[in-house]
Design a protein around this motif. Structure first.
Motif, PDB file in Angstrom:
ATOM      1  N   GLU A   4      34.761  33.514  35.629  1.00 44.90           N
ATOM      2  CA  GLU A   4      35.783  35.256  36.369  1.00 44.90           C
ATOM      3  C   GLU A   4      36.639  34.348  35.833  1.00 44.90           C
ATOM      4  O   GLU A   4      37.361  35.120  35.418  1.00 44.90           O
ATOM      5  CB  GLU A   4      34.875  35.189  38.158  1.00 44.90           C
ATOM      6  N   GLN A   5      37.737  32.848  36.371  1.00 45.42           N
ATOM      7  CA  GLN A   5      38.725  33.348  37.160  1.00 45.42           C
ATOM      8  C   GLN A   5      39.436  33.279  35.529  1.00 45.42           C
ATOM      9  O   GLN A   5      40.481  33.224  35.074  1.00 45.42           O
ATOM     10  CB  GLN A   5      39.217  32.410  37.285  1.00 45.42           C
ATOM     11  N   LYS A   6      39.113  32.213  34.314  1.00 46.73           N
ATOM     12  CA  LYS A   6      39.071  31.846  33.711  1.00 46.73           C
ATOM     13  C   LYS A   6      39.131  33.037  32.157  1.00 46.73           C
ATOM     14  O   LYS A   6      39.752  32.346  31.873  1.00 46.73           O
ATOM     15  CB  LYS A   6      38.428  30.174  32.515  1.00 46.73           C
ATOM     16  N   THR A   7      37.989  33.662  32.581  1.00 47.83           N
ATOM     17  CA  THR A   7      37.785  34.726  31.283  1.00 47.83           C
ATOM     18  C   THR A   7      39.504  36.168  31.981  1.00 47.83           C
ATOM     19  O   THR A   7      39.968  37.099  30.641  1.00 47.83           O
ATOM     20  CB  THR A   7      36.187  35.244  31.489  1.00 47.83           C
ATOM     21  N   ALA A   8      39.137  36.425  33.497  1.00 49.01           N
ATOM     22  CA  ALA A   8      40.043  36.861  33.780  1.00 49.01           C
ATOM     23  C   ALA A   8      42.198  36.211  32.418  1.00 49.01           C
ATOM     24  O   ALA A   8      42.879  37.116  32.799  1.00 49.01           O
ATOM     25  CB  ALA A   8      40.634  37.258  34.771  1.00 49.01           C
ATOM     26  N   ALA A   9      42.018  34.817  33.117  1.00 47.34           N
ATOM     27  CA  ALA A   9      43.041  34.077  32.998  1.00 47.34           C
ATOM     28  C   ALA A   9      44.149  34.811  31.515  1.00 47.34           C
ATOM     29  O   ALA A   9      44.926  34.862  31.122  1.00 47.34           O
ATOM     30  CB  ALA A   9      43.519  33.228  33.533  1.00 47.34           C
ATOM     31  N   GLU A  10      42.718  34.425  30.459  1.00 43.06           N
ATOM     32  CA  GLU A  10      42.460  34.503  29.278  1.00 43.06           C
ATOM     33  C   GLU A  10      42.399  34.959  28.091  1.00 43.06           C
ATOM     34  O   GLU A  10      42.138  35.649  26.886  1.00 43.06           O
ATOM     35  CB  GLU A  10      41.588  32.998  28.260  1.00 43.06           C
ATOM     36  N   TYR A  11      41.907  36.387  29.280  1.00 37.02           N
ATOM     37  CA  TYR A  11      42.198  38.117  28.768  1.00 37.02           C
ATOM     38  C   TYR A  11      43.363  38.555  27.494  1.00 37.02           C
ATOM     39  O   TYR A  11      44.367  38.917  27.767  1.00 37.02           O
ATOM     40  CB  TYR A  11      41.515  38.896  30.008  1.00 37.02           C
ATOM     41  N   LEU A  12      42.442  39.111  26.385  1.00 33.15           N
ATOM     42  CA  LEU A  12      43.726  39.179  25.364  1.00 33.15           C
ATOM     43  C   LEU A  12      43.932  40.546  24.887  1.00 33.15           C
ATOM     44  O   LEU A  12      44.742  40.845  23.812  1.00 33.15           O
ATOM     45  CB  LEU A  12      43.180  37.926  23.755  1.00 33.15           C
ATOM     46  N   GLY A  13      42.923  41.452  25.567  1.00 35.12           N
ATOM     47  CA  GLY A  13      43.241  42.628  25.338  1.00 35.12           C
ATOM     48  C   GLY A  13      44.431  43.371  26.103  1.00 35.12           C
ATOM     49  O   GLY A  13      45.261  43.023  26.179  1.00 35.12           O
ATOM     50  N   GLY A  14      43.690  44.906  26.418  1.00 39.65           N
ATOM     51  CA  GLY A  14      45.299  45.713  26.554  1.00 39.65           C
ATOM     52  C   GLY A  14      45.249  45.345  28.102  1.00 39.65           C
ATOM     53  O   GLY A  14      44.512  44.327  28.687  1.00 39.65           O
ATOM     54  N   PRO A  15      45.415  46.736  29.048  1.00 38.49           N
ATOM     55  CA  PRO A  15      45.632  46.362  30.106  1.00 38.49           C
ATOM     56  C   PRO A  15      44.138  45.908  30.519  1.00 38.49           C
ATOM     57  O   PRO A  15      43.299  46.641  30.777  1.00 38.49           O
ATOM     58  CB  PRO A  15      45.778  47.846  31.013  1.00 38.49           C
ATOM     59  N   LEU A  16      44.547  45.132  32.085  1.00 40.02           N
ATOM     60  CA  LEU A  16      43.611  44.549  32.651  1.00 40.02           C
ATOM     61  C   LEU A  16      43.944  44.693  34.121  1.00 40.02           C
ATOM     62  O   LEU A  16      44.875  44.028  34.852  1.00 40.02           O
ATOM     63  CB  LEU A  16      43.538  42.788  31.614  1.00 40.02           C
TER      64      LEU A  16
END
Length: 829
Positions: A4-16
């Motif tokens: 979960e942490q890795k997915t959030a940290a490496e998100y490439l899209g718009g506002p998160l």
């Protein structure tokens, strides 16, 4: 990082938006995000990272530096104030802010100026109708700081005050005008003004070809749930330069509404940032299952929130206890006993915290810990000897004893008469106990002439409390050596944390003690509005989730002669009552650790190796625990009797473990609790409104109907419209109606009025229930009357000001005429 942490940290899209519950690794994920950007060739100067405190910013820099081996001293990682300062130093001259402005941080100097301005304005009877508690310089400055965090200039602040019909805020708005003029003249900028001016500078700068905000490619925001309007506006203006927003926080832990933060910015993240995505971190690395279950049950009662479920990763149950005690004295004894037990079980001093909703509640416990020789870390204004009266009595006791206080304490000198009395007691060789009582009596009988009855009573309570603390020591050397050793302890020494729940946010301990779970303390008595009440619930949630293995919650049955009720949050934590399973019934018969502790103490009391003092102390502790926890030991009769009028304090082990209620049963329980709360809220709100309108009616020459009521003339004789605590700042403002300069257009305002009258306004469920009960039915004369009177009173109070807003007056007059000419025809339809 976990998945979960890795997915959030490496998100490439718009506002998160990353929802990071307590103990889920928020900072780990934020550091991971920063490192991911660096690994993708983003320069540190292009990454703006905003936090809420210098300590948090320093820790973040340290963590990132440890991961990357980079020197981040000059990188834009810091507080919102540091961001505002960076903006003003760079482009402030574009709005007329000199580069050499003075950053004004001394609170006492700011208060002095406000006090002087109030003295000048009081000649105009500005505060004539304002209660003295609301007319102080500190109240005025607090108001000024708050409205500037909302980006309101003096004119808009006065308009909003008029819309709320708040006489104190109307008066403070006049001081705000004068205060701004003073700052301009002296070239000073304090922190709230810094953010306000930085927003103004960015708005203007954004219109040029290469604006300042184009520097930043990524904007990271920590603790997003605590953001206020000025801070959010700063971020949004920088985002106009093309950067990407990555925010992390937890709406369950939004506990700073009192200083301007607004959890709605987080709840409405999708509305504020199109194409936004929300990800959650659910794995909790901190608390045992029962502690998380208590927090989960409580969170089910939040009015509006992102639904989330924390999953424990540690294979422990954790312990959750409730201590019901008689009063604050017994609460102090109970907590001290429990701390001793935790220390005996091998828990380090630094892994124990004592927390409270207010900073006054733990002071007695802090003083007792100090006297027992336990080092304490006092946070959130909890220092037990910080009041002037406390320092005066302790100083006088030191003079009587011939003891010189350590200069590092920096306590003020006492008055000559008190000094002389202390020296006389010394010369007369009065015993310690008699001297302390005499000094306390001397001070009590000589209050300053400026104090009223309530202040004198409060002063006496402080003196009596410190007198009792001093008398607990048999000799002066005992008290002063322990006090100085604790207050001047080595900063690196292990200490018990004693502070407010607010001061504990973001921290964790093995064992946590939460004090004062009474209705009136948590939640506080004035917490009537749903938004404020929900924040009180979130404060309780934050307190609960600080604990890793052990949580004890105390509540008292009385304060003096006043009986108290347990906090409703306790029943919310427990959830619907469920029958105990046979396994649970069996467990009750097992020997508990407390019983083992009692037996060990009794053995120590009989041990010939123990000194008489050690034996006496061990026996006393054993008997106290027997009475407190209703534990019988064969052949031993407790020597201490439980106070009359209250059953023995109870300790419920694993109380959440046996709660086997179904999801439907729990949902029904939540609705029942909410209904009970609403009945109380509406009853209180109607009572408050009725009392206020009765007072205004007594001043008015006559009460007029909507059809007959003329436009307000500033005479102050109009009866207030709906001014209810159940809608926080006021219902009209809640749904967007305002006449402020940048507010809605005439058609937008009048459409809001139409939708309110006809019942078409879109409201959250928790507010719509209140509207019907307090405003009357849609299209009714009652609702029309309250709407029109609300506008009329705002108009009248604005006309009565020394600096009235012409544009606001014009808008209110337009809208009242609209109601009379068009909305009136809707009545009864």
């Amino acid at each position: 990082m976990n998945t979960e942490q890795k997915t959030a940290a490496e998100y490439l899209g718009g506002p998160l938006l990353v929802l990071a519950g307590p103990g889920t690794g928020k900072t780990t994920t934020l550091v991971g995000r920063y490192k991911f950007l660096l690994d993708n060739s983003i320069n540190t100067k292009q990454i703006l990272c905003c936090t809420f405190s210098r300590k948090a910013a320093a820790e973040l820099k340290e963590r990132i530096s440890a991961e990357t081996n980079l020197n981040l001293k000059a990188s834009p990682i810091g507080t919102f104030h540091s961001l505002a300062l960076r903006v003003l130093r760079s482009i402030g001259d574009e709005i007329g802010v000199p580069r050499d402005f003075d950053i004004w941080t001394k609170e006492y100097e700011r208060l002095k100026v406000v006090r002087e301005l109030q003295t000048e304005q009081k000649a105009n009877a500005l505060y004539q109708l304002v209660h003295k508690d609301d007319s102080s310089a500190s109240a005025a400055l607090e108001f000024i700081d708050a409205v500037r965090e909302e980006l309101l200039d003096p004119e808009d602040a006065s308009i909003r005050a008029a819309e709320k019909n708040n006489l104190a805020e109307i008066a403070h708005s006049e001081i705000y005008y004068a205060y701004e003029a003073y700052l301009d003249k002296e070239n000073k900028i304090d922190f709230p003004r810094m953010a306000q001016l930085a927003c103004k500078a960015l708005r203007q700068n954004n219109e040029i070809e290469n604006p300042y905000n184009s520097i930043f490619k990524h904007i990271l925001v920590d603790e997003f749930q605590d953001i206020n309007l000025a801070q959010k506006t700063l971020i949004d203006l920088i985002l106009e330069g093309g950067g990407k927003l990555w925010a992390v926080g937890d709406d369950y832990q939004a506990i700073y509404g009192w200083r301007g933060s607004n959890v709605r910015y987080m709840l409405d993240f999708h509305k504020g940032y199109p194409n936004a995505k929300v990800l959650g971190l659910s794995q909790n690395y901190r608390s045992g299952r029962h502690i998380l279950n208590a927090a989960k049950n409580l969170s089910a009662h939040f009015l509006e929130a992102y639904k989330k479920n924390l999953v424990p990763t540690r294979d422990i149950d954790g312990q959750v206890f409730i201590d019901e005690v008689l009063d604050a004295n017994e609460e102090t004894d109970a907590i001290i006993d429990e701390v001793t037990l935790r220390l005996d079980d091998g828990v380090p001093l630094s892994d124990i915290a004592i927390l409270s909703r207010t900073n006054s509640r733990p002071k007695k416990i802090a003083a007792r810990l100090i006297q027992k020789g336990y080092p304490v870390s006092l946070q959130g204004g909890v220092a037990p000897f910080e009041e002037l009266e406390a320092k005066q009595l302790i100083s006088a006791a030191a003079i009587y004893s011939g003891i010189f206080l350590n200069r590092d304490l920096r306590w003020p000198r006492i008055a000559k008469d008190l000094y002389g009395f202390a020296k006389k007691l010394q010369q007369d060789e009065k015993p310690w106990g008699s001297a302390i009582k005499a000094l306390a009596s001397y001070m009590t009988k000589r209050p300053p002439s400026s104090l009223d009855d309530a202040d004198i009573e409060h002063r006496t309570e402080i003196i009596d409390g410190i007198r009792d603390r001093l008398l607990e020591s048999e000799k002066p050397e005992q008290f002063f050596s322990i006090m100085e050793a604790s207050l001047l302890a080595n900063p690196d020494e292990a200490k018990v944390f004693v502070g407010t729940i607010h001061s504990a946010k973001g921290l964790e301990w093995d064992s946590v003690f939460l004090l004062g779970f009474e209705d009136g303390h948590l939640p506080q008595r004035q917490s009537i509005s749903p938004q404020v009440y929900d924040e009180e619930r979130r404060i309780a949630y934050v307190g609960i989730t600080r604990a890793k293995n052990f949580l004890l919650i105390s509540c008292t049955a009385r304060k003096g002669d006043i009986e108290l009720e347990a906090s409703p949050f306790i029943s919310e934590m427990e959830g619907p009552k469920a029958k105990a399973t046979p396994k649970a019934q069996k467990k009750v018969t097992e020997k508990s650790p407390v019983q083992e502790k009692i037996e060990g103490l009794l053995t120590k009391a009989k041990d010939t190796a123990s000194s008489p003092a050690e034996a006496e102390e061990a026996e006393k502790m054993a008997h106290k625990l027997m009475v407190k926890y209703k534990i019988s030991i064969k052949g031993v009769k407790p020597k201490f009797v439980q106070p009359a009028g209250l059953s023995a304090a109870t300790r419920q082990r694993d109380q959440f473990k046996q709660n086997s209620a179904t999801e439907a049963e729990h949902d029904n329980f939540v609705q029942e609790q909410r209904k009970s709360y609403w009945e109380r809220v509406v009853e209180n709100s109607i009572k408050l409104r009725t009392e206020k309108e009765a007072k205004l009616a007594a001043l008015a020459k006559k009460v007029q109907t909507p059809n007959e009521s003329p436009l307000a003339d500033g005479s102050g004789e109009n009866i207030s419209g709906w001014d209810t605590a159940a809608s926080g700042p006021g219902f009209l403002q809640e749904v967007g109606y305002t006449t402020r300069k940048e507010g809605p257009t005439a058609s937008e305002r009048q459409n809001i009025l139409f939708e309110i009258l006809t019942g078409q306004i879109e409201l959250p469920q928790w507010l719509s229930d209140s509207v019907y009960k307090q405003w009357g039915a849609p299209n009714s004369a009652e609702r029309f009357n309250k709407m029109r009177n609300t506008l009329n009173v705002a108009l009248g109070t604005q006309k009565g000001r020394s600096n009235p807003s012409a544009q606001a007056i014009r808008k209110w007059e337009q809208d009242i005429l609209f109601m009379d000419s068009e909305l009136k025809s809707k009545l009864g339809s």
